[in-house]
Write a protein that holds these residues in place. Sequence first.
Motif: not given
Length: 222
Positions: A153-161, A173-181
């Motif tokens: 997970p990463k906290l979304r920022h816009k214009k530095g905040i 926003d979190s990457s989970f590689q492949e989401i099979n389920r």
Amino acid sequence: MIEKKEVGEKAVEYIKDGMIVGLGTGSTVYYFISKLGELVQQGLSIKGVPTSKQTEKLAIELGIPLVSFREIEQIDVAIDGADEVNPELHLIKGGGGALLREKIIAKAAKTFIVVADSKKYVETLGTFPLPIEVVQFGYEMTMKYIRELGGNPKLRHKKGIPFLTDNGNYIIDSSFQEINRPEELEKSLNLLPGVVDNGLFVGMADAVITIVDNKLVTKVRR
């Protein structure tokens, strides 16, 4: 942009006189709403329910009458975009930050139709980081729980905040590689303290209008 315009304008064919229409958010839906505005100017009688302040502003500029949930019982058709669509028509949404309102409106609609260019159509969900809407309080702990589910997970920022949704929440926003389920992940995320909702739309889309082999197609959920 040509694909976005093509699929966006195709969706107008699903709109009939007298309907309550859910108005999605995003670059592809922009073309749908613009075309819908033209038809309203020509006499089409509909009322829209916007999924975001951005969409609300656009609809007002185009002269599309709007209603709130206080005034209606149900939405006839909702048209929205997606960040990813798989062959089962499960979706990842929320790249624009409006996933909660989008999910509320999609659920309230008798028919939910997605417009997506060919790049959005994928075999397996997960290349696009999954947006998760969370309350501000204790979001660091919520991120810890997401990691325990296998996310990055990463906290979304816009214009530095930190980016704020129309509801005053954060987006992780979190990457989970492949989401099979996707069904299991959607439920597991929504059980975490601090999570308001997430961008997995499982079994909600009735049809997806997209481009396959340079041809406009409509895929219907089996």
